[in-house]
Design a protein around this motif. Sequence first.
Motif, PDB file in Angstrom:
ATOM      1  N   ASP A  44     -40.329 -19.704  19.171  1.00 50.10           N
ATOM      2  CA  ASP A  44     -40.760 -18.590  19.858  1.00 50.10           C
ATOM      3  C   ASP A  44     -39.782 -17.868  20.948  1.00 50.10           C
ATOM      4  O   ASP A  44     -39.252 -18.898  21.643  1.00 50.10           O
ATOM      5  CB  ASP A  44     -42.245 -18.712  20.185  1.00 50.10           C
ATOM      6  CG  ASP A  44     -43.156 -19.091  19.291  1.00 50.10           C
ATOM      7  OD1 ASP A  44     -43.883 -18.440  18.832  1.00 50.10           O
ATOM      8  OD2 ASP A  44     -43.253 -20.235  18.935  1.00 50.10           O
ATOM      9  N   GLU A  45     -39.742 -16.763  21.050  1.00 51.18           N
ATOM     10  CA  GLU A  45     -38.788 -16.377  22.080  1.00 51.18           C
ATOM     11  C   GLU A  45     -39.887 -15.317  23.025  1.00 51.18           C
ATOM     12  O   GLU A  45     -40.254 -14.368  22.382  1.00 51.18           O
ATOM     13  CB  GLU A  45     -37.735 -15.595  21.959  1.00 51.18           C
ATOM     14  CG  GLU A  45     -36.831 -14.945  23.114  1.00 51.18           C
ATOM     15  CD  GLU A  45     -35.573 -14.514  22.580  1.00 51.18           C
ATOM     16  OE1 GLU A  45     -34.631 -15.276  22.354  1.00 51.18           O
ATOM     17  OE2 GLU A  45     -35.490 -13.347  22.379  1.00 51.18           O
ATOM     18  N   SER A  47     -40.553 -12.853  26.614  1.00 50.37           N
ATOM     19  CA  SER A  47     -39.575 -11.816  27.327  1.00 50.37           C
ATOM     20  C   SER A  47     -40.513 -11.261  28.319  1.00 50.37           C
ATOM     21  O   SER A  47     -41.700 -11.054  28.060  1.00 50.37           O
ATOM     22  CB  SER A  47     -39.123 -10.624  26.550  1.00 50.37           C
ATOM     23  OG  SER A  47     -37.991 -10.077  27.404  1.00 50.37           O
ATOM     24  N   LEU A 111     -29.293 -21.230  20.769  1.00 45.54           N
ATOM     25  CA  LEU A 111     -29.973 -20.471  21.800  1.00 45.54           C
ATOM     26  C   LEU A 111     -29.267 -19.231  21.771  1.00 45.54           C
ATOM     27  O   LEU A 111     -28.148 -19.047  21.744  1.00 45.54           O
ATOM     28  CB  LEU A 111     -29.924 -21.154  22.965  1.00 45.54           C
ATOM     29  CG  LEU A 111     -30.749 -22.517  22.901  1.00 45.54           C
ATOM     30  CD1 LEU A 111     -30.435 -23.285  24.239  1.00 45.54           C
ATOM     31  CD2 LEU A 111     -32.338 -22.210  22.765  1.00 45.54           C
ATOM     32  N   ARG A 112     -29.943 -18.244  22.159  1.00 50.81           N
ATOM     33  CA  ARG A 112     -29.269 -16.734  22.415  1.00 50.81           C
ATOM     34  C   ARG A 112     -28.405 -16.949  23.909  1.00 50.81           C
ATOM     35  O   ARG A 112     -28.688 -17.466  24.821  1.00 50.81           O
ATOM     36  CB  ARG A 112     -30.325 -15.817  23.121  1.00 50.81           C
ATOM     37  CG  ARG A 112     -31.017 -15.203  21.929  1.00 50.81           C
ATOM     38  CD  ARG A 112     -32.168 -14.202  22.490  1.00 50.81           C
ATOM     39  NE  ARG A 112     -31.590 -12.992  22.892  1.00 50.81           N
ATOM     40  CZ  ARG A 112     -31.993 -11.833  23.117  1.00 50.81           C
ATOM     41  NH1 ARG A 112     -33.307 -11.766  23.033  1.00 50.81           N
ATOM     42  NH2 ARG A 112     -31.346 -10.796  23.333  1.00 50.81           N
ATOM     43  N   HIS A 117     -31.995 -17.051  30.585  1.00 51.51           N
ATOM     44  CA  HIS A 117     -33.315 -17.473  30.289  1.00 51.51           C
ATOM     45  C   HIS A 117     -34.053 -17.979  31.598  1.00 51.51           C
ATOM     46  O   HIS A 117     -33.543 -18.921  32.368  1.00 51.51           O
ATOM     47  CB  HIS A 117     -33.283 -18.811  29.445  1.00 51.51           C
ATOM     48  CG  HIS A 117     -32.698 -18.318  28.219  1.00 51.51           C
ATOM     49  ND1 HIS A 117     -31.576 -18.098  27.770  1.00 51.51           N
ATOM     50  CD2 HIS A 117     -33.554 -18.318  26.712  1.00 51.51           C
ATOM     51  CE1 HIS A 117     -31.350 -17.931  26.398  1.00 51.51           C
ATOM     52  NE2 HIS A 117     -32.647 -18.062  25.800  1.00 51.51           N
ATOM     53  N   VAL A 149     -35.452 -13.680  29.159  1.00 53.20           N
ATOM     54  CA  VAL A 149     -36.080 -14.371  27.883  1.00 53.20           C
ATOM     55  C   VAL A 149     -36.753 -16.077  28.433  1.00 53.20           C
ATOM     56  O   VAL A 149     -35.909 -16.398  29.219  1.00 53.20           O
ATOM     57  CB  VAL A 149     -35.446 -14.269  26.563  1.00 53.20           C
ATOM     58  CG1 VAL A 149     -35.279 -13.036  26.301  1.00 53.20           C
ATOM     59  CG2 VAL A 149     -34.088 -14.958  27.018  1.00 53.20           C
ATOM     60  N   ARG A 151     -37.483 -19.606  26.278  1.00 50.48           N
ATOM     61  CA  ARG A 151     -37.746 -20.467  24.930  1.00 50.48           C
ATOM     62  C   ARG A 151     -38.672 -21.583  25.481  1.00 50.48           C
ATOM     63  O   ARG A 151     -38.472 -22.568  26.026  1.00 50.48           O
ATOM     64  CB  ARG A 151     -36.589 -21.292  24.565  1.00 50.48           C
ATOM     65  CG  ARG A 151     -35.732 -19.826  23.651  1.00 50.48           C
ATOM     66  CD  ARG A 151     -36.291 -19.601  22.305  1.00 50.48           C
ATOM     67  NE  ARG A 151     -36.326 -20.825  21.220  1.00 50.48           N
ATOM     68  CZ  ARG A 151     -35.439 -21.088  20.572  1.00 50.48           C
ATOM     69  NH1 ARG A 151     -34.230 -20.836  20.664  1.00 50.48           N
ATOM     70  NH2 ARG A 151     -35.556 -22.146  19.739  1.00 50.48           N
TER      71      ARG A 151
END
Length: 159
Positions: A44-45, A47, A111-112, A117, A149, A151
């Motif tokens: 799941d991410e 924001s 990971l983005r 994050h 964001v 995680r």
Amino acid sequence: MTQVAQQTIAASDLPERGQPLAGGTFLTRYWLNGEECALVLLDDELSGAWGEYGLDVPGAKSYSDGQANTRAMAEAGSEIAIKALELDAHVPSCLEGQLVMAAKADGLVTLREDRFHWLSTQYSADFAYSMDFEGGWLYTYDVKHYERVVRPVRSLPIQ
């Protein structure tokens, strides 16, 4: 609706690092508050903002305990913390964020890298920690009302 995830795991049931566990990916074993735990990264991410700029959240200052930080954030009205808790997870602490980065560096997770994050550790009433997963940079002066964001992770006590 709150999901109910696995709460503990036997040491003999731990998979190899990078394998599925408790609705996510098992990253590593670590010690938290005198107890050995398994760190699990969810897919799941989330924001949103960390919280309100200028609002000190005294219970969110742990460098290691992301679950305690996240509960304090949620009590102070943080939407990302509330969302993480609804997943039966939490926003990683600084320590947990660094363990996530180590798993990324080991090729266990993706990971983005295009966004910072949020981590659950508050730096001050105005700032909270964030992490750049491109190079692994930990930032202390990220304004709490910026959108970032998250995680979410789970920390399962090992029995």
